[in-house]
Design a protein around this motif. Structure first.
Motif, PDB file in Angstrom:
ATOM      1  N   ASN A 118      48.206  39.080  23.436  1.00 24.99           N
ATOM      2  CA  ASN A 118      48.969  38.156  22.625  1.00 24.99           C
ATOM      3  C   ASN A 118      50.054  38.497  21.665  1.00 24.99           C
ATOM      4  O   ASN A 118      49.545  39.264  20.738  1.00 24.99           O
ATOM      5  N   LEU A 119      51.194  38.343  21.863  1.00 25.56           N
ATOM      6  CA  LEU A 119      52.516  38.935  21.142  1.00 25.56           C
ATOM      7  C   LEU A 119      52.806  37.557  20.195  1.00 25.56           C
ATOM      8  O   LEU A 119      53.516  37.993  19.192  1.00 25.56           O
ATOM      9  N   THR A 120      52.340  36.511  20.302  1.00 24.79           N
ATOM     10  CA  THR A 120      52.722  35.374  19.409  1.00 24.79           C
ATOM     11  C   THR A 120      52.570  35.531  17.850  1.00 24.79           C
ATOM     12  O   THR A 120      53.376  35.510  17.266  1.00 24.79           O
ATOM     13  N   PRO A 121      51.366  36.115  17.457  1.00 22.84           N
ATOM     14  CA  PRO A 121      51.526  36.127  16.166  1.00 22.84           C
ATOM     15  C   PRO A 121      52.275  37.184  15.469  1.00 22.84           C
ATOM     16  O   PRO A 121      52.678  36.942  14.542  1.00 22.84           O
ATOM     17  N   LEU A 122      52.736  38.216  16.037  1.00 29.74           N
ATOM     18  CA  LEU A 122      53.705  39.035  15.761  1.00 29.74           C
ATOM     19  C   LEU A 122      55.262  38.330  15.603  1.00 29.74           C
ATOM     20  O   LEU A 122      55.674  38.447  14.398  1.00 29.74           O
ATOM     21  N   VAL A 123      55.406  37.945  16.603  1.00 27.30           N
ATOM     22  CA  VAL A 123      56.826  36.988  16.616  1.00 27.30           C
ATOM     23  C   VAL A 123      56.798  35.988  15.570  1.00 27.30           C
ATOM     24  O   VAL A 123      57.798  35.815  15.024  1.00 27.30           O
ATOM     25  N   GLU A 124      55.806  35.212  15.498  1.00 27.14           N
ATOM     26  CA  GLU A 124      55.679  34.093  14.393  1.00 27.14           C
ATOM     27  C   GLU A 124      55.932  34.794  13.339  1.00 27.14           C
ATOM     28  O   GLU A 124      56.668  34.426  12.370  1.00 27.14           O
ATOM     29  N   ARG A 125      55.330  35.808  12.881  1.00 22.42           N
ATOM     30  CA  ARG A 125      55.473  36.616  11.571  1.00 22.42           C
ATOM     31  C   ARG A 125      56.941  37.139  11.186  1.00 22.42           C
ATOM     32  O   ARG A 125      57.187  37.030  10.349  1.00 22.42           O
ATOM     33  N   MET A 126      57.323  37.522  12.464  1.00 22.39           N
ATOM     34  CA  MET A 126      58.729  38.313  12.242  1.00 22.39           C
ATOM     35  C   MET A 126      59.817  37.050  11.819  1.00 22.39           C
ATOM     36  O   MET A 126      60.765  37.294  11.206  1.00 22.39           O
ATOM     37  N   ARG A 127      59.713  36.105  12.727  1.00 20.45           N
ATOM     38  CA  ARG A 127      60.628  34.833  12.431  1.00 20.45           C
ATOM     39  C   ARG A 127      60.274  34.156  11.185  1.00 20.45           C
ATOM     40  O   ARG A 127      61.038  33.194  10.922  1.00 20.45           O
ATOM     41  N   LEU A 128      59.241  34.205  10.739  1.00 21.79           N
ATOM     42  CA  LEU A 128      58.858  33.603   9.553  1.00 21.79           C
ATOM     43  C   LEU A 128      59.898  33.755   8.278  1.00 21.79           C
ATOM     44  O   LEU A 128      59.976  32.603   7.649  1.00 21.79           O
ATOM     45  N   ILE A 129      60.011  34.885   8.226  1.00 21.96           N
ATOM     46  CA  ILE A 129      60.778  35.200   6.670  1.00 21.96           C
ATOM     47  C   ILE A 129      62.427  35.289   7.212  1.00 21.96           C
ATOM     48  O   ILE A 129      62.818  36.243   8.079  1.00 21.96           O
ATOM     49  N   LYS A 130      63.188  34.348   6.679  1.00 21.90           N
ATOM     50  CA  LYS A 130      64.644  34.163   7.359  1.00 21.90           C
ATOM     51  C   LYS A 130      65.386  35.123   6.634  1.00 21.90           C
ATOM     52  O   LYS A 130      65.197  35.363   5.269  1.00 21.90           O
ATOM     53  N   SER A 131      66.428  35.583   7.084  1.00 17.89           N
ATOM     54  CA  SER A 131      67.427  36.654   6.532  1.00 17.89           C
ATOM     55  C   SER A 131      68.634  35.977   5.814  1.00 17.89           C
ATOM     56  O   SER A 131      68.585  34.521   5.891  1.00 17.89           O
ATOM     57  N   ALA A 132      69.337  36.531   4.719  1.00 18.68           N
ATOM     58  CA  ALA A 132      70.172  35.741   4.208  1.00 18.68           C
ATOM     59  C   ALA A 132      71.163  34.972   5.287  1.00 18.68           C
ATOM     60  O   ALA A 132      71.899  33.885   4.960  1.00 18.68           O
ATOM     61  N   ASP A 133      71.343  35.993   6.310  1.00 16.28           N
ATOM     62  CA  ASP A 133      72.304  35.573   7.339  1.00 16.28           C
ATOM     63  C   ASP A 133      71.792  34.065   7.954  1.00 16.28           C
ATOM     64  O   ASP A 133      72.473  33.146   8.297  1.00 16.28           O
ATOM     65  N   GLU A 134      70.610  34.251   8.298  1.00 15.98           N
ATOM     66  CA  GLU A 134      69.926  32.983   8.920  1.00 15.98           C
ATOM     67  C   GLU A 134      69.961  31.862   7.959  1.00 15.98           C
ATOM     68  O   GLU A 134      70.453  30.659   8.598  1.00 15.98           O
TER      69      GLU A 134
END
Length: 387
Positions: free
Chosen positions: A150-166
């Protein structure tokens, strides 16, 4: 550790100064995936969610019933697999990927197997939250005995914190949501229907270059707003009743989502009081948000205001949800799971009171978490405005 071939790919991508921000940022994202594969002894990913694919590569495509997949490896540069009609777009919009495709007359899974050659594939990381059985069975047909991780937890964690650009992109989407409110408030009256107002908002957004709404625009009059996910109909807007707007746009790949409840004509004292309670709850939660508190605590702050006022049973959903490239994403603010809030998270704050047959009020802003608190992505007045 990433081996020398993959490492060179990531370094070249990072230091190619001709690339835009998305492509430079892609390096660290893909390296993080590759490191996960190494640490967990996984042979490759097969990522098919179009949003995740866009997030990790900068390529925005929707293959519909066809197959598109991102293969990241622990020991070599990643590959992009697309339908033949998307190959040129993939080449134009990404840098450094091994890109290959398949014709409609071909078995896509056999093409993937042939492209990988003699590579021994025993474990494949996929997003359990977003891969249908047909795709796992397709992979199994070519890689006998394969195990899925399951890759979902890693992807969720990566997308959780938004960059200044985002966050800057989300501010722009929020500005368009505010414009939607301005258009809708001005247009709504008792001579028009709910769907009239929806059509006006969405038409004007198209004229402004917005490619799509982030979900179906909601405009609900009077007691019809007591259904939290009610849909607009060809019914006249009522005089001297509240009117709920829930809307958002997709712009530059990022979503907005906001709700306001106004009044068409003079509201009853009861309706005005319900609005006042919901606004107090929404603002109390927003004032409480800061790094270090928990999602369940934020939900409780808003819920306690509504419960104390005597309407707790009519607040029937969690306080909020994450937002970013999807209008609903991780984390949940309330519900059964908890998470500690961190700077850079983006999520909604949207308490509501829904009394069947009488009234429905919801007030919502999405926000981003700062070092000391939070800032809303939408700015439209939240006091009870009368039109």
């Amino acid at each position: 550790m990433v081996d020398i071939v993959a490492h060179d790919f990531f370094q070249n991508l990072a230091y190619n100064r001709d690339n835009n921000y998305r492509k430079v940022d892609t390096m660290s994202k893909l390296e993080r995936i590759s490191n996960f594969l190494n640490e967990n002894e996984v042979d490759m990913t097969f990522i098919t969610n179009p949003t995740t694919l866009n997030y990790l590569t900068g390529l925005a495509i929707d293959p519909h019933e066809r197959i598109a997949g991102l293969m990241v490896f622990p020991d070599k540069a990643p590959s992009l697999f697309t339908p033949a009609l998307e190959v040129e777009k993939a080449k134009e919009n990404t840098t450094g990927f091994d890109i290959f495709g398949y014709e409609d007359s071909q078995n896509p899974w056999a093409v993937v197997k042939e492209h990988l050659g003699s590579k021994n594939i025993q474990k494949i990381a996929v997003e359990f939250s977003d891969i249908p059985l047909s795709k796992t069975e397709g992979l199994k047909s070519q890689f006998s005995g394969v195990e899925f991780v399951n890759l979902t937890p890693l992807v969720e964690r990566m997308r959780l914190i938004k960059s200044a650009d985002e966050i800057e992109k989300m501010k722009i989407s929020g500005d368009y949501a505010d414009k939607c409110f301005e258009i809708g408030f001005e247009y709504a009256n008792s001579e028009r229907t709910e769907t009239d107002v929806v059509a006006k908002i969405e038409y004007e957004m198209k004229r402004m270059g917005v490619p799509q709404m982030s979900f179906e625009t909601i405009v609900l009059s009077g007691a019809r707003a007591a259904n939290p996910h009610g849909m607009p109909e060809d019914v006249k807007i009522q005089d001297n009743k509240l009117l709920l707007f829930d809307l958002g746009v997709m712009k530059n790949g990022y979503a907005s989502d906001a709700t306001r409840t106004i009044s068409i004509g003079k509201p009853s004292d009861f309706d005005a009081d319900i609005h006042k309670i919901v606004l107090e709850a929404q603002m109390a939660a927003m004032d409480f948000v800061k790094p270090g508190v928990s999602a369940l605590e934020i939900d409780k702050v808003a819920r306690d205001v509504i419960t104390k006022a005597g309407y707790g049973e009519y607040f029937v959903h969690r306080l909020g949800h994450g937002i970013g490239m999807d209008v609903h994403e991780f984390p949940s603010i309330g519900g059964s799971e908890d998470i500690i809030i961190e700077e850079g998270m983006c999520f909604s704050d949207e308490p509501g009171i829904y009394i069947p047959g009488k009234v429905g009020v919801r007030i919502e802003d999405c926000l981003y978490v700062t070092e000391t608190g939070c800032e809303p992505l939408t700015k439209t007045n939240k006091e009870l405005m009368i039109f």
